[in-house]
Design a protein around this motif. Structure first.
Motif, mmCIF file in Angstrom:
data_model
loop_
_atom_site.group_PDB
_atom_site.id
_atom_site.type_symbol
_atom_site.label_atom_id
_atom_site.label_comp_id
_atom_site.label_asym_id
_atom_site.label_seq_id
_atom_site.Cartn_x
_atom_site.Cartn_y
_atom_site.Cartn_z
ATOM 1 N N PRO A 113 0.830 -1.143 0.125
ATOM 2 C CA PRO A 113 0.161 -0.564 0.074
ATOM 3 C C PRO A 113 0.640 1.388 -0.259
ATOM 4 C CG PRO A 113 -0.975 -1.399 1.470
ATOM 5 C CD PRO A 113 0.344 -2.166 0.762
ATOM 6 N N LYS A 114 2.071 1.043 0.610
ATOM 7 C CA LYS A 114 2.955 2.794 1.096
ATOM 8 C C LYS A 114 3.628 2.912 0.056
ATOM 9 C CE LYS A 114 4.333 5.897 2.862
ATOM 10 N NZ LYS A 114 3.625 7.259 2.706
ATOM 11 N N MET A 115 4.283 1.738 -1.053
ATOM 12 C CA MET A 115 4.963 1.493 -2.568
ATOM 13 C C MET A 115 3.307 2.182 -3.191
ATOM 14 S SD MET A 115 6.053 -1.635 -4.949
ATOM 15 C CE MET A 115 5.805 -2.745 -3.007
ATOM 16 N N LEU A 116 2.340 1.907 -3.356
ATOM 17 C CA LEU A 116 0.865 2.647 -4.503
ATOM 18 C C LEU A 116 1.529 3.864 -4.114
ATOM 19 C CD1 LEU A 116 -0.620 -0.656 -4.825
ATOM 20 C CD2 LEU A 116 0.150 -0.033 -5.952
ATOM 21 N N ALA A 117 0.785 4.218 -3.017
ATOM 22 C CA ALA A 117 0.435 5.580 -2.591
ATOM 23 C C ALA A 117 2.221 7.024 -3.304
ATOM 24 C CB ALA A 117 0.791 5.863 -1.442
ATOM 25 N N VAL A 118 3.453 5.558 -3.277
ATOM 26 C CA VAL A 118 3.985 6.577 -3.068
ATOM 27 C C VAL A 118 4.343 7.105 -5.059
ATOM 28 C CG1 VAL A 118 7.185 6.409 -4.053
ATOM 29 C CG2 VAL A 118 6.155 5.764 -2.039
ATOM 30 N N PHE A 119 4.021 5.516 -5.798
ATOM 31 C CA PHE A 119 4.114 5.580 -7.519
ATOM 32 C C PHE A 119 3.028 6.137 -7.840
ATOM 33 C CE2 PHE A 119 5.808 1.073 -7.343
ATOM 34 C CZ PHE A 119 7.011 1.637 -7.630
ATOM 35 N N TRP A 120 1.410 6.769 -7.515
ATOM 36 C CA TRP A 120 0.596 6.769 -7.732
ATOM 37 C C TRP A 120 0.908 8.598 -6.957
ATOM 38 C CZ3 TRP A 120 -3.083 2.297 -7.548
ATOM 39 C CH2 TRP A 120 -3.331 1.503 -8.509
ATOM 40 N N PHE A 121 -0.026 8.877 -6.371
ATOM 41 C CA PHE A 121 0.054 9.525 -5.487
ATOM 42 C C PHE A 121 1.302 10.690 -4.345
ATOM 43 C CE2 PHE A 121 -3.128 6.985 -4.886
ATOM 44 C CZ PHE A 121 -4.173 7.668 -5.590
ATOM 45 N N ARG A 122 2.500 10.163 -4.755
ATOM 46 C CA ARG A 122 4.227 10.347 -4.165
ATOM 47 C C ARG A 122 3.701 11.132 -3.120
ATOM 48 N NH1 ARG A 122 5.925 14.838 -9.352
ATOM 49 N NH2 ARG A 122 6.147 13.165 -10.921
ATOM 50 N N ALA A 123 3.252 10.156 -2.621
ATOM 51 C CA ALA A 123 3.176 10.556 -1.147
ATOM 52 C C ALA A 123 4.702 9.374 -0.469
ATOM 53 C CB ALA A 123 1.459 9.775 -0.519
ATOM 54 N N GLY A 124 5.199 9.547 -0.388
ATOM 55 C CA GLY A 124 6.094 9.277 0.649
ATOM 56 C C GLY A 124 6.755 9.111 1.093
ATOM 57 N N GLU A 125 6.662 10.343 2.297
ATOM 58 C CA GLU A 125 6.224 10.773 3.572
ATOM 59 C C GLU A 125 6.177 9.613 4.738
ATOM 60 O OE1 GLU A 125 4.352 12.016 1.568
ATOM 61 O OE2 GLU A 125 5.620 13.697 0.986
ATOM 62 N N ILE A 126 6.883 9.455 5.438
ATOM 63 C CA ILE A 126 6.736 8.008 6.601
ATOM 64 C C ILE A 126 7.748 8.136 7.224
ATOM 65 C CG2 ILE A 126 8.955 6.757 5.317
ATOM 66 C CD1 ILE A 126 7.130 4.336 6.496
ATOM 67 N N THR A 127 7.413 8.333 8.895
ATOM 68 C CA THR A 127 7.504 9.370 9.761
ATOM 69 C C THR A 127 8.813 8.345 10.527
ATOM 70 O OG1 THR A 127 6.392 7.721 11.531
ATOM 71 C CG2 THR A 127 6.159 10.200 11.067
ATOM 72 N N PHE A 128 9.924 8.513 11.785
ATOM 73 C CA PHE A 128 11.077 7.626 11.011
ATOM 74 C C PHE A 128 10.610 5.954 11.643
ATOM 75 C CE2 PHE A 128 14.745 6.244 14.162
ATOM 76 C CZ PHE A 128 15.323 5.897 13.310
ATOM 77 N N ALA A 129 9.668 5.981 13.031
ATOM 78 C CA ALA A 129 9.210 5.678 14.175
ATOM 79 C C ALA A 129 8.431 3.898 12.757
ATOM 80 C CB ALA A 129 8.129 5.611 15.130
ATOM 81 N N GLY A 130 7.502 5.362 11.909
ATOM 82 C CA GLY A 130 6.704 4.203 10.973
ATOM 83 C C GLY A 130 7.602 3.386 10.070
ATOM 84 N N CYS A 131 8.690 3.843 9.906
ATOM 85 C CA CYS A 131 9.815 3.321 9.202
ATOM 86 C C CYS A 131 10.484 2.152 9.587
ATOM 87 C CB CYS A 131 10.741 4.351 8.628
ATOM 88 S SG CYS A 131 11.624 3.673 6.992
ATOM 89 N N LEU A 132 10.828 2.519 11.488
ATOM 90 C CA LEU A 132 11.079 1.569 12.235
ATOM 91 C C LEU A 132 10.321 0.086 12.116
ATOM 92 C CD1 LEU A 132 13.436 3.323 14.870
ATOM 93 C CD2 LEU A 132 14.076 2.514 12.378
ATOM 94 N N THR A 133 8.869 0.280 12.367
ATOM 95 C CA THR A 133 7.978 -0.353 12.293
ATOM 96 C C THR A 133 7.739 -1.149 11.012
ATOM 97 O OG1 THR A 133 7.027 0.786 13.419
ATOM 98 C CG2 THR A 133 5.845 -0.566 12.366
ATOM 99 N N GLN A 134 7.915 -0.580 9.779
ATOM 100 C CA GLN A 134 8.053 -1.182 8.208
ATOM 101 C C GLN A 134 8.893 -1.924 8.305
ATOM 102 O OE1 GLN A 134 8.748 0.465 5.132
ATOM 103 N NE2 GLN A 134 6.093 -0.538 3.809
ATOM 104 N N MET A 135 10.699 -1.557 8.766
ATOM 105 C CA MET A 135 11.458 -2.734 8.687
ATOM 106 C C MET A 135 11.685 -4.015 9.395
ATOM 107 S SD MET A 135 14.863 -1.535 9.674
ATOM 108 C CE MET A 135 14.748 -2.162 11.676
ATOM 109 N N PHE A 136 10.932 -3.969 10.422
ATOM 110 C CA PHE A 136 10.567 -4.672 11.317
ATOM 111 C C PHE A 136 9.984 -5.439 10.878
ATOM 112 C CE2 PHE A 136 8.323 -7.201 14.700
ATOM 113 C CZ PHE A 136 9.404 -7.230 15.610
ATOM 114 N N PHE A 137 8.741 -5.674 10.602
ATOM 115 C CA PHE A 137 7.668 -6.165 9.726
ATOM 116 C C PHE A 137 7.898 -6.824 8.328
ATOM 117 C CE2 PHE A 137 4.263 -4.744 13.145
ATOM 118 C CZ PHE A 137 4.272 -5.214 13.599
ATOM 119 N N ILE A 138 8.842 -5.992 6.820
ATOM 120 C CA ILE A 138 9.379 -7.049 5.664
ATOM 121 C C ILE A 138 10.389 -8.060 6.427
ATOM 122 C CG2 ILE A 138 11.025 -6.461 5.043
ATOM 123 C CD1 ILE A 138 9.547 -3.594 4.087
#
Length: 321
Positions: A82-107
């Motif tokens: 979902p975040k990948m599609l948001a980046v591609f379609w809406f250029r909504a690439g902003e993500i908080t540092f905590a959100g980035c760490l959370t995504q990294m953990f779950f990946i």
């Protein structure tokens, strides 16, 4: 938050995922097949989970392990796509540092979990073929529950230290992440500290977790093949091989992109960056999409339950109308 200067240390509040470098004009078109693959992943794995959990006849070790794999697939793809599609379609690439760490953990945790589940499935097939008389006593529902707990515990314990390693880093380059998601090495390469510990921990994680699982799976199937070819009947050999066919397909789809991508990163200086990122996206797109298709089509019991459920639904609809 604007990108920082090369020599100024700052605590990143927000990162900006830029997608696939050099392909900004094609992002909209690239996202279309990604979106279709994600929808297929959601529908396929959700249906597979529903069928296994609601059909009493499928409450067997093999199918319960398949349901665990479907859950891990849903977690991996939903964490990233979902975040990948948001980046591609809406250029909504902003993500908080905590959100980035959370995504990294779950990946990474989802990836370790899938590898562990595939290892458990290889053990399941080994017992079913090489020691069938003890199958029901060795792989009880209680044992499967303990395997599920071990999958979660192992993934958490391996990946959680990465959070502390990243949080201790100081960042001094930029908050622009040239990627579609927050992978561990993508983040740490923005740090101005020594990242040797991060590199070695990531390497050890790959070797001792993914690599060890792959070796043990190969060993299991080596023993399985030896046992299969010792069977006196050709029909018995074919039946035994058929029961392993779907699992082998899933293993190849999971580990091939992983090892190929890792190998490609060793030649990052000669392989374009967008190729490396596309390879990384195979982790979260290809296996989760094809796993339910493989198991739904090649496993007779699951396919039969799906067909029966479909006919029952059609019958109810005709009666109501």
């Amino acid at each position: 938050m604007m990108p920082a200067e090369n020599h100024s240390v700052f605590d990143p509040v927000t990162y900006i995922l830029t997608g696939i470098p050099g392909t900004a004009e094609s992002h909209v078109w690239i996202a279309i097949p990604f979106c279709l693959m994600y929808v297929t992943t959601l529908c396929g794995n959700s249906l597979l989970l529903f069928i296994i959990l609601t059909e009493q006849s499928l409450h067997e070790p093999m199918y319960l392990l398949v349901s665990m794999l479907a859950t891990a697939d849903l977690l991996l793809s939903t964490t990233t796509v979902p975040k990948m599609l948001a980046v591609f379609w809406f250029r909504a690439g902003e993500i908080t540092f905590a959100g980035c760490l959370t995504q990294m953990f779950f990946i990474h945790a989802s990836f370790i979990a899938e590898s562990t589940i595939l290892l458990a499935m290889a053990f399941d097939r080994y017992v079913a073929i090489c020691d069938p008389l003890r199958y029901t006593t060795r792989l009880t529902k209680s044992v499967i529950g303990k395997i599920g707990l071990a999958v979660v515990t192992r993934s958490f314990c391996i990946i959680f230290p990465l959070i502390f390693l990243v949080k201790q880093l100081k960042f001094c380059r930029t908050n622009l992440l040239p990627h579609t998601n927050c992978e561990h090495m993508v983040i740490v390469r923005l740090a101005c500290d020594d990242i040797t510990v991060n590199i070695w921990y990531g390497l050890a994680m790959a070797i001792l977790a993914i690599g060890l699982d792959a070796v043990l799976i190969s060993l299991s199937y080596g023993l399985i093949l030896r046992a299969v070819f010792r069977l006196p009947s050709k029909d018995a050999r074919l039946k035994a091989l058929h029961t392993c066919g779907s699992h082998i397909c899933v293993i190849l789809m999971f580990y091939t992109p992983a090892f190929f991508s890792s190998f490609a990163h060793q030649f990052g200086h000669i392989i374009p960056g967008y190729i490396l990122i596309l390879l990384a996206n195979l982790y979260v797109l290809i296996p989760p999409m094809f796993n339910p298709i493989v198991y739904g089509v090649t496993t007779k019991e699951i396919l039969k339950c799906m067909i029966n459920r479909f006919y029952r639904s059609c019958s109810r609809s005709s009666l109501l109308s």
